[in-house]
Design an enzyme around this catalytic site. Structure first.
Site, PDB file in Angstrom:
ATOM      1  CG  ASP A  45      97.792 116.190 112.933  1.00 46.30           C
ATOM      2  OD1 ASP A  45      97.806 116.395 111.710  1.00 46.30           O
ATOM      3  OD2 ASP A  45      98.539 116.794 113.737  1.00 46.30           O
ATOM      4  CG  ASP A  99     100.485 119.689 109.225  1.00 45.83           C
ATOM      5  OD1 ASP A  99     101.538 120.356 109.203  1.00 45.83           O
ATOM      6  OD2 ASP A  99     100.332 118.711 109.977  1.00 45.83           O
TER       7      ASP A  99
END
Length: 1023
Positions: free
Chosen positions: A41, A163
């Site tokens: 991320d 995601d």
């Protein structure tokens, strides 16, 4: 006969063999493709910097630099090992820190196919809140870096959106236009997933665009285990699953059990997928910091499974190798036309809250994106090369599109870091633009103080408050002239506004709303806004106005707005001659009247401010799920109205507006400008009170009385094509509705639209940032504008969405534009109006203020003539070689959307610009990393096309006779040839010569991308 056998064989496996690094598959059994990967991320629980360096590990053990170091070391140990990496924001930073020796090693790993760069964007962008221009920009940023660094053979072929919390038609269409062969994701609605597993429809051909047709088709796969490994097979050193213990002398020797468990998992997956090619994602969030634990155990698992008497073969693979293996299977795939919104993970967890979470940050991102488009244009128009400030802005915006950034689902300290990055990048960019903007109208010697007035969002600007004489430059980044209102915060003095010829421009002083004046952290002497219309600001050009403080009392009286308090006995009415707006004491809109050649039509259009109580809960089970950053879960289906407590009308020659207060923490300004057809609603919400220990989700609800919409409404996909929505309905599965409000919420990036079935026309609300929205009753639209909650929803962020600023709850301010089809004209129908206004709301004019009273330059356009109504000049920016621009032209209309404008349109590029002549163009795919002529995406057989198999085979044989493979008679010869051509290290720029044909035709919704070679004209003065 031999040739035909070669053809039949070659076309079944050629795709898999096109990349010689792909493993051999088992033609008679199951092949399991291990895709080793990490999901990194770009900010979430830690900041981007903390994630890269491995800092602040008390929050999360994660260090990206160590992942890449460790993976490269392990790949070097065994050429059969592979790894896939995604986030270029991290990879670029790591690459810049490496020695020449390491860089060459990595180049070799990429060239051999051991290291595959997947997706290729600066971040893995969100698909609900991200605007399409920002998606294209951040993908281009990463993909061009890959191309320039590693050459043609490195071009990512698979989009990897594992995601994000739902998936849009708009994004799928964009990546198809970028030349991708496939898309994989990890999250889909749990009911949808159950049905797809049962029907063997987890992999399909997505058909996301009615306008673009097959050009937007995209092979799409939903991964079986989210994006992690099968249960029991996580070998990261952060996991606790059993390793493969293969010493027979050990008491806990477990090879047989590990193999048996793996075969069970493989056969279970095979029972729910359509081919005998299976993908297993071996990795997860920030894994492979110690890559040895993974590869050592996977090596063993591959060895012992492949040695056994079973029909399962396990190989190291990559997403592109897996796609090629599926393509070679030559099976027929199902299709899908709708999107994957909203995503739900259980009966009470509908991921629709993030459509609105952190509304001020969403607004900042949208504004910064519009600024960035203007920045790129101005640099190109002034002959500048790419600059450090431009790259910094592009990178900051690329990070902001990440699926935990623009979504509002990162921790607060991470969100603060996102703000800081954008703010610093914009400040640097503004400093660089000052001399360029000053020179837009010709040589300028202005030397006074300059400001872009970043606090105009709270009606404050130090320069305009203190200066008695200043200029405002209005830069229009749209390729058509516009009329736009200019609002300038000033003290309560009279002002004169003049144009470049000294002509007086009608202006008006409007009091700043009391709710703005009362913002606790606002420090400003401005009590008024000076408002005037900048008319016919040239296409991709600028107009400059002189503002001078006057002393005459009469002038002050003439400028001041007429004030009228609205009471139960006295309603208010403002008009611009074409539209009439009435407000009564109940608050909000009451009536809107439209005047046309056919007469006057009155509509009862109301707006309300309401809130849902956010559900509290401890998340111990689904029924106790709390509303949070990701999840919207109201405590019941009822929204509670806020009552209007004070309404004041202000009217004048430029604008009529109503200031409406709803108690102490919500307010609204309803505006109608002279000459414009949209009704503007400017909302202000906050600090949302929580002293009752309840979180609240605040909405604006608009209702067109008597409009029948039959439970149907439309929302945009990332700012482009409209998606049909039906209340309480899903196209592909049936579901028991447990959350009747949030179940019906969808992302609204740019607009939400109603079409009546009873001759009440159409109604649209345009928004200035991404929001969640729905239509829960006929003729009704609601948009969530702000949220403040007291519980975490237990999906990882670990904080309640309780934003504060300066010690109080966050205050958010934003804009909706309301439009009804009765405003349409013969020259500009309803689609024309809302498409044009949507472009204007996104590409807001750039305003620069400079102190002093230097000579005012004449208005100037940098286009030879405005572009047609259908065409949006989406991108103009300096490219990487001197004398080159990146140019994108977009057809803004969908097929059949407008009788006048949903038609092909042609643009002549040669003389498009005033200061530059385009000498040649090279067309690329949308992401500008491959020539369009070289883009040959895989074609897939879909349900309903079985009858064309024979024709396809004839076409294949004809293709063979004319192909590069015609001289070769065996597969070894074919593969040998392909190995020698596909992975050459040529750069993209060396491949194609510019074409001389400069006439470009656009079909509805088509975006065409070019690298243009330009020469300055004699009168231009490039910087």
């Amino acid at each position: 006969m031999f040739l035909r056998l070669v053809l039949l064989f070659s076309f079944s496996v050629l795709a898999a063999l096109a990349n010689p690094a792909c493993p051999k598959v088992n033609p008679d059994g199951i092949t399991v493709h291990f895709v080793c990967h990490t999901h990194d991320d770009v900010g979430w629980l830690k900041t981007v910097d903390q994630y890269f360096y491995g800092a602040n590990n008390s929050i999360q053990r994660a260090g990206v630099q160590y992942i890449l170091d460790s993976v490269v070391d392990e790949l070097n140990k065994d050429p059969s090992r592979k790894f896939s990496y995604v986030e270029m924001a991290f990879f670029h930073r790591w690459w810049m820190q490496q020695s020449d020796e390491v860089r060459q090693n990595v180049i070799d790993l990429v060239k051999s196919g051991q290291l595959e760069l997947v997706n290729g964007g600066w971040s893995m962008n969100d698909e609900a809140a991200a605007h399409y221009t920002a998606i294209v920009d951040q993908m281009t940023l990463g993909l061009v870096f890959i191309n320039q660094t590693f050459g043609l053979g490195s071009r990512p072929r698979v989009a990897w959106q594992i995601d994000p919390f739902g998936h849009s038609n708009g994004h799928a269409s964009l990546v198809a236009q970028m030349g991708f062969d496939g898309l994989f994701f990890g999250r889909l609605d749990y009911h949808d997933k159950d049905k797809r597993l049962h029907d063997k429809n987890m992999e399909l051909v997505w058909q996301p665009s009615r306008s673009l047709g097959e050009a937007a088709w995209l092979f799409t796969g939903a991964l079986p285990n989210g994006y992690g490994p099968p249960s029991g097979f996580c070998f990261d050193d952060t996991c606790s699953d059993a390793p493969v213990m293969d010493d027979p002398s050990l008491e806990e020797y477990n090879v047989n059990q590990r193999v048996a468990d793996f075969l069970k998992a493989s056969h279970s997956q095979a029972a729910t997928y359509r081919t005998n090619q299976l993908i297993m994602t071996m990795g997860s969030d920030f894994q492979y910091q110690n890559a040895r634990t993974w590869y050592k155990n996977l090596d063993k698992l591959i060895k012992y499974v492949n040695a056994g008497p079973n029909n399962v073969t396990v190989v190291y693979s990559t997403p592109s190798c897996y796609v090629d293996a599926l393509h070679a299977a030559q099976v027929t795939w199902g299709t899908k036309q709708d999107d994957f919104f909203p995503y739900a993970s259980d009966d009470h967890a509908y991921w629709t809250g993030y459509f609105t979470s952190r509304p001020t940050f969403k607004g900042l991102i949208r504004q910064a994106n519009g600024f960035h488009q203007a920045q790129k244009q101005i640099l190109a128009l002034r002959g500048s090369s790419r600059t450090a400030a431009l790259e910094s802005m592009a990178q900051a915006l690329g990070v902001a599109q990440h699926h935990d950034a623009v979504t509002g689902t990162a921790k607060q300290h991470v969100t603060d870091d996102y703000y800081k990055r954008l703010d610093e990048a914009r400040q640097n960019s503004e400093d660089e633009l000052v001399p360029l903007i000053r020179s837009l109208g010709g040589p300028s010697e202005a030397a006074g103080a300059v400001s872009f007035c970043p606090q105009r969002n709270i009606s404050s600007c130090k320069l305009t408050e203190e200066s008695t004489s200043f200029q405002v430059v209005v830069y229009n980044s749209i390729a058509r002239p516009i009329d736009t209102p200019v609002r300038i915060p000033v003290p309560n003095f009279p002002y004169q506004v003049t144009d470049y010829q000294g002509n007086s421009i009608t202006s008006q002083l409007v009091p700043i709303p009391d709710a703005i004046l009362a913002i606790p952290y606002r420090s400003s002497s401005a009590t008024q806004e000076l408002v005037f219309m900048a008319e016919a600001v040239p296409a991709m050009g600028s107009s400059t106005y002189q503002i001078t403080r006057a002393a005459a009392h009469a002038a002050h009286q003439a400028q001041r707005s007429l004030r009228k308090r609205i009471t139960p006995e006295r309603s208010g009415l403002v008009t611009n001659g074409r539209v009439f707006v009435r407000v009564d004491a109940s608050g909000g809109l009451s009536d809107v009247l439209y005047v046309s050649e056919s007469g006057v039509k009155e509509l009862k259009i109301s707006d309300e401010k309401l809130f849902y109580y956010g559900m509290s809960g401890n998340n111990s089970e689904s029924s106790k799920r709390a509303s949070g950053a990701y999840i919207f879960r109201p405590n019941g289906s009822e929204a509670f109205p806020l009552k209007a407590t004070n309404i004041v009308q202000y009217d004048g020659e430029v604008v009529g507006e109503f200031h409406i207060e709803y108690g102490s923490w919500a307010s609204e300004v309803i505006r109608l400008y002279r000459g414009l057809v949209q009704v503007e609603s400017e909302w202000l919400v906050g600090p949302i009170p929580i002293d009752d220990n309840w979180g609240k989700e605040v909405i604006t609800r608009y209702t067109v009385e008597s409009m029948t919409t039959s439970d149907t409404f439309y929302t945009d996909a990332n700012g482009r094509e409209m998606q049909k929505r039906t209340k309480d309905h899903r196209d592909t599965w049936e579901q028991n509705i447990t959350e009747p409000v949030s179940w019906n919420y969808y992302p609204v990036t740019a607009r939400i639209l109603l079409e009546s079935s009873n001759d009440m026309g159409s109604f649209v609300v345009l928004n200035d940032r991404a929001q969640g929205g729905s239509s829960l009753s006929d003729g009704q639209v609601e948009l969530m504008v702000h949220r403040r909650l007291l519980d975490d929803d237990a999906f990882g962020v670990g904080e309640a969405l309780n934003e504060t600023a300066f010690g109080v709850g966050l205050i958010a301010r934003g804009t909706h534009w309301l439009l009804h089809s009765d405003a349409a004209t013969a020259d500009c129908d309803f689609a024309c109006l809302h498409r044009r206004l949507g472009e204007e709301l996104f590409m807001r004019p750039l305003l620069m203020f400079q102190d002093g009273s230097d000579s005012v330059p004449a208005p100037v356009s940098h286009l030879s003539s405005p572009l047609p109504e259908q065409v949006h000049l989406m991108t103009l920016e300096p490219w990487y070689s001197s004398g080159e621009f990146l140019l994108r032209l977009e057809h803004m209309f969908e097929v059949d959307e407008s009788a006048s404008f949903s038609v092909p349109v042609t643009v002549d590029l040669e003389n498009l610009f005033v200061n530059f002549t385009i000498k040649g163009v090279q067309e690329t795919v949308l992401s500008a990393n491959q020539w369009s002529a070289d883009s040959n995406r895989l074609q897939w057989l879909v349900t309903g096309q079985e009858s064309v198999r024979q024709q396809m085979r004839r076409d294949q044989e004809a293709w063979y006779e004319n192909s590069i493979f015609a001289p070769y008679k065996t597969m070894d010869q074919i593969v040998s040839h392909y190995h020698g051509t596909r992975f050459s290290h040529k750069t993209f720029e060396e491949v194609e010569a510019p074409r001389a044909d400069l006439s470009v035709t656009l079909q509805p919704m088509q975006i065409r991308t070019f690298i243009a070679t330009v020469e300055p004209t004699a009168q231009s003065e490039p910087e």
